[in-house]
Scaffold this active site. Sequence first.
Site, short mmCIF file in Angstrom:
data_model
loop_
_atom_site.label_atom_id
_atom_site.label_comp_id
_atom_site.label_asym_id
_atom_site.label_seq_id
_atom_site.Cartn_x
_atom_site.Cartn_y
_atom_site.Cartn_z
N CYS A 71 -0.63 0.76 7.71
CA CYS A 71 -1.02 1.23 6.37
C CYS A 71 -2.32 2.02 6.42
O CYS A 71 -2.56 2.88 5.57
CB CYS A 71 -1.16 0.05 5.42
SG CYS A 71 0.44 -0.65 4.98
N THR B 65 17.21 -40.00 3.17
CA THR B 65 17.47 -39.28 1.92
C THR B 65 18.82 -38.57 2.00
O THR B 65 19.59 -38.55 1.03
CB THR B 65 16.33 -38.27 1.63
OG1 THR B 65 15.12 -39.01 1.55
CG2 THR B 65 16.56 -37.51 0.35
N LEU C 192 19.40 -29.44 -1.71
CA LEU C 192 18.14 -28.89 -1.22
C LEU C 192 18.09 -27.37 -1.20
O LEU C 192 17.60 -26.75 -0.25
CB LEU C 192 17.79 -29.47 0.17
CG LEU C 192 17.58 -30.98 0.22
CD1 LEU C 192 17.26 -31.44 1.64
CD2 LEU C 192 16.45 -31.42 -0.74
N ASP D 58 21.30 -39.81 -0.81
CA ASP D 58 21.45 -38.92 -1.97
C ASP D 58 22.40 -37.75 -1.74
O ASP D 58 22.80 -37.10 -2.68
CB ASP D 58 20.09 -38.34 -2.39
CG ASP D 58 19.10 -39.41 -2.83
OD1 ASP D 58 19.54 -40.57 -2.98
OD2 ASP D 58 17.92 -39.08 -3.01
N SER E 160 18.44 -46.39 -9.28
CA SER E 160 17.58 -45.51 -10.08
C SER E 160 17.48 -44.14 -9.42
O SER E 160 16.54 -43.85 -8.72
CB SER E 160 16.19 -46.12 -10.19
OG SER E 160 15.71 -46.38 -8.89
N GLU F 78 0.83 -1.21 0.00
CA GLU F 78 0.00 0.00 0.00
C GLU F 78 0.86 1.25 0.00
O GLU F 78 0.62 2.21 -0.75
CB GLU F 78 -0.90 0.04 1.24
CG GLU F 78 -1.84 -1.13 1.41
CD GLU F 78 -1.24 -2.28 2.21
OE1 GLU F 78 -0.08 -2.67 1.94
OE2 GLU F 78 -1.94 -2.80 3.10
N LEU G 289 8.75 -41.45 5.32
CA LEU G 289 8.30 -40.17 5.88
C LEU G 289 7.04 -39.68 5.16
O LEU G 289 6.08 -39.23 5.79
CB LEU G 289 9.43 -39.12 5.78
CG LEU G 289 9.08 -37.71 6.24
CD1 LEU G 289 8.55 -37.70 7.67
CD2 LEU G 289 10.31 -36.80 6.14
N SER H 140 16.12 -38.78 13.81
CA SER H 140 15.91 -39.27 15.18
C SER H 140 17.21 -39.45 15.96
O SER H 140 17.31 -39.07 17.12
CB SER H 140 15.17 -40.61 15.16
OG SER H 140 13.92 -40.44 14.57
C1 AOF Z 1 3.36 -7.34 4.57
N1 AOF Z 1 3.27 -6.70 3.37
O1 AOF Z 1 2.22 -5.44 1.89
C2 AOF Z 1 1.10 -6.02 3.90
C3 AOF Z 1 1.19 -6.73 5.14
O2 AOF Z 1 6.04 -6.32 10.51
P1 AOF Z 1 5.31 -5.61 9.43
O3 AOF Z 1 5.10 -4.16 9.74
O4 AOF Z 1 5.94 -5.78 8.06
O5 AOF Z 1 3.84 -6.22 9.36
C4 AOF Z 1 3.60 -7.49 8.80
C5 AOF Z 1 2.11 -7.79 8.79
O6 AOF Z 1 1.37 -6.75 8.16
C6 AOF Z 1 1.79 -9.04 8.02
O7 AOF Z 1 1.89 -10.19 8.81
C7 AOF Z 1 0.34 -8.81 7.59
O8 AOF Z 1 -0.53 -9.21 8.64
C8 AOF Z 1 0.23 -7.29 7.45
N2 AOF Z 1 0.16 -6.78 6.04
N3 AOF Z 1 2.34 -7.35 5.41
O9 AOF Z 1 4.37 -7.93 4.88
C9 AOF Z 1 2.20 -6.04 2.99
N4 AOF Z 1 0.00 -5.35 3.55
ZN ZN Z 2 0.61 -2.60 6.10
#
Ligand code: AOF
Ligand code: ZN
Length: 315
Positions: free
Chosen positions: A91, A202, A210, A206, A174, A59, A304, A234
């Site tokens: 915001c 894994t 990751l 392998d 494989s 925003e 798993l 574990s």
């Molecule tokens: C975001 N991005 O564009 C909007 C969010 O710690 P803050 O200030 O970044 O707040 C994070 C929270 O704000 C997030 O968990 C969500 O609930 C709200 N909106 N968060 O990271 C955004 N609009």
């Molecule tokens: Zn916000």
Amino acid sequence: MTDSYSGDDYRYMAQALALAARGLYTTDPNPRVGCVIVSQQGMVVGEGWHQRAGEPHAELLALRAAGRKSEGATAYISLEPCCHQGQTPPCTDALLAAKLGRVVAACADPNPVAAGGIALLQKAGMPASLGLLADQARALNCGFFKRMRSGRPYVRLKMAMSLDGRTALNNASSRWITGTQARSDVHHWRARSSAIMTGIQTVLMDDPLLNSRYRPVDGSEPQIKQPTVVVLDSHLRTPPAAKLFNSQRPVWLFTTSNKKGEFPLNTEVIKVSGTAQGLNLEEVLQQLAAWAINEVLVEAGSTLAGNLLQAKLLD
Ligand code: AOF
Ligand code: ZN
């Protein structure tokens, strides 16, 4: 009263969702959020999308881009605007100060500390609504919603198996069942995940890296917040020289063992309780959510995978 929306409303919200998706590989653990500001004359005067936790919300970036043109305009936001002071300011304050004519948000914020922004705007006299393209908006942040609502992450399972339901030959010869397209697709799923979870078998068989080496078809190099690696181990048998320690991102070893082990600096050893099948998987997932893991990609063998499926822990 239900809100009614025009075709333009749908179009601009879809645009806000597309902007939000640009943060698919970077906003973790924050949600992906996009915002479009449209003037009374029907011109897009500002766009913004959240890029990284701690950085400005969608925003604010859109309002900055619009400047004075936001007066009387409509803001389309893919998540309810926050009304809390987190790492960034509320915001709702910025939206009110910009003297917008209307705010349209796709869905309510499931984060209890940030929620309530739409009601707050309405109380302040701003026409504001919730619910346009809500399902799409929630799907984009399925892990964030799941974690906030249930205290567990959203868990995906990736399995490579042959048509007869097998995952490897008995002699382990494989290594590749999948083709190149499926293997490259995996890197997209890894890139959007907060964590990749695997089992000790894994790791021992392998020695996987990751990490995500995702390249979109246009050949561009996307920014990726590399997922945390989670090993269910574990008896704490992960070799300290395993390749998964090579990247700069956290590695968490879940165990029932009291052993200490000498691991590289980015490693956490976490003790959980055990069950007849091995580690208490529910406890592991709760711990992951407590540490802000939204989306988990399980890349493990059939034991798993089968245990998670049987415990109904797969989304
Ligand atoms: C975001 N991005 O564009 C909007 C969010 O710690 P803050 O200030 O970044 O707040 C994070 C929270 O704000 C997030 O968990 C969500 O609930 C709200 N909106 N968060 O990271 C955004 N609009
Ligand atoms: Zn916000």
